[in-house]
Design an enzyme around this catalytic site. Structure first.
Site, mmCIF file in Angstrom:
data_model
loop_
_atom_site.group_PDB
_atom_site.id
_atom_site.type_symbol
_atom_site.label_atom_id
_atom_site.label_comp_id
_atom_site.label_asym_id
_atom_site.label_seq_id
_atom_site.Cartn_x
_atom_site.Cartn_y
_atom_site.Cartn_z
ATOM 1 C CB SER A 31 64.983 -68.786 41.664
ATOM 2 O OG SER A 31 65.970 -68.765 42.647
ATOM 3 C CG HIS A 62 67.672 -73.270 45.166
ATOM 4 N ND1 HIS A 62 68.138 -72.657 44.032
ATOM 5 C CD2 HIS A 62 67.294 -72.281 45.997
ATOM 6 C CE1 HIS A 62 68.043 -71.351 44.172
ATOM 7 N NE2 HIS A 62 67.541 -71.092 45.356
ATOM 8 C CG HIS A 84 72.700 -69.648 47.531
ATOM 9 N ND1 HIS A 84 71.874 -70.748 47.350
ATOM 10 C CD2 HIS A 84 72.444 -68.803 46.507
ATOM 11 C CE1 HIS A 84 71.151 -70.555 46.264
ATOM 12 N NE2 HIS A 84 71.471 -69.391 45.732
ATOM 13 C CE1 TYR A 86 70.529 -68.637 51.151
ATOM 14 C CE2 TYR A 86 71.399 -67.185 49.443
ATOM 15 C CZ TYR A 86 70.510 -68.171 49.860
ATOM 16 O OH TYR A 86 69.617 -68.676 48.965
ATOM 17 C CD GLU A 87 72.391 -73.006 50.657
ATOM 18 O OE1 GLU A 87 71.721 -74.042 50.792
ATOM 19 O OE2 GLU A 87 73.050 -72.746 49.644
ATOM 20 C CB ALA A 114 66.247 -65.054 41.158
ATOM 21 C CG MET A 212 71.585 -62.871 48.046
ATOM 22 S SD MET A 212 70.435 -63.488 49.292
ATOM 23 C CE MET A 212 69.377 -62.036 49.537
ATOM 24 C CB SER A 213 73.950 -66.990 43.320
ATOM 25 O OG SER A 213 73.263 -66.460 42.200
ATOM 26 C CG ASN A 236 63.112 -58.708 43.885
ATOM 27 O OD1 ASN A 236 63.668 -59.761 43.547
ATOM 28 N ND2 ASN A 236 63.732 -57.791 44.599
ATOM 29 C CG HIS A 248 62.475 -66.975 49.119
ATOM 30 N ND1 HIS A 248 63.543 -66.864 48.244
ATOM 31 C CD2 HIS A 248 62.159 -68.295 49.142
ATOM 32 C CE1 HIS A 248 63.842 -68.064 47.770
ATOM 33 N NE2 HIS A 248 63.021 -68.954 48.291
#
Ligand code: HPA
Length: 274
Positions: A31, A62, A84, A86-87, A114, A212-213, A236, A248
């Protein structure tokens, strides 16, 4: 497991057939780095749906395509839109594209993302060179029968992020006027953001950023012996550092704000890649 090797063969055969040789560097665009794709010349864009064997789903923010072309003088491939955990994908799915890069003969991986700032000396909009990572909160993508065609059962991770490429990145940052921070990236599975207590725990463990990646991708790349360089965009401050909730939208907005400097840095790094 042997199916994975066969499937990789099909994907690679397709990509080889329509592109111009082996890219020197594969770049995973996180991102906030989408605009880098705009700097790629003589661009050839291939949507994931068109690629045999390639996973096709991505999340909001994405886009899913591979972009081949020249960045400076270098023939590169960029991956816009990553997968990811989490998907709901299993780890083999998450790292499939990296394995495609490796099987295409690509020797270098530049991975971007990110991330939330865990180090309180960071500020949103900072860029961080990844010196090392903490990945033990995740399932390892190499779990299961080892794919000997790709690499060893127990790959060494003691220098996962190439040291000479890190020095190069620091030099390039100086030249383009970016105050590049450096630190340890900690992987969390997501998709919920972390709690303040989790962030405090991570800080004790030595983390400077959280995301998360990246970690599964880097493990798969190192398994195959690829050289890796990683850069995080601190979008952030991590949970509990500021008295405000995480969203997000904030991640996407900060990503957009720093896109220009992030792209300038990546272009300079690619130009000078050894
Ligand atoms: N936590 C996890 N992943 C992230 C964050 C965060 O604060 N910001 C961007 N990706």
């Amino acid at each position: 497991m042997k199916d994975t090797i066969k499937k990789l063969g099909k994907t690679v055969e397709y990509l080889r057939g329509i592109t111009q040789g082996t890219p020197e560097i594969a770049i995973i665009l996180g991102s906030g780095l989408g605009s880098l794709a705009g700097s790629i010349e003589g661009k050839q864009e291939i949507r994931y749906e068109e690629i045999p064997g390639f996973p096709a789903t991505t999340v909001q923010g994405h886009e899913g395509k591979l972009i081949f072309g020249r960045l400076g003088e270098r023939y590169v491939m960029a991956m816009k839109g990553r997968f990811h955990y989490y998907e709901g994908h299993d780890m083999g799915f998450v790292v499939y594209p990296v394995r495609v890069f490796g099987r295409m003969g690509v020797k270098n991986l530049l991975v971007t993302n990110a991330a939330g700032g865990v180090n309180t000396g960071f500020a949103p909009g900072d860029l961080m060179l990844i010196k090392d990572h903490i990945g033990f909160f995740a399932e390892n993508p190499l779990r299961g029968e080892n794919l000997d065609e790709l690499g060893p059962r127990f790959p060494d991770m003691s220098a996962a992020y190439d040291r000479s490429l890190q020095s190069l990145a620091m030099e390039c940052a100086g030249r383009v006027g970016v105050d590049l921070k450096s630190g340890v990236y900690c992987y969390c599975k997501g998709p919920s953001f972390e709690t303040p207590a989790e962030i405090r725990a991570m800080r004790v463990l030595g983390a400077d950023a959280v995301g998360m990646s990246t970690v599964p991708e880097v493990i798969a790349a190192r398994h195959m012996g690829m050289r890796v360089l990683g850069i995080s965009c601190i979008t952030n401050m991590a949970a509990g550092i500021l008295d405000q909730p995480l969203t997000h939208e904030e991640v996407i907005e900060t990503g957009k704000m720093v896109e220009q400097k992030f792209s300038a840095l990546v272009r300079e790094i690619v130009k000078n890649w050894e």
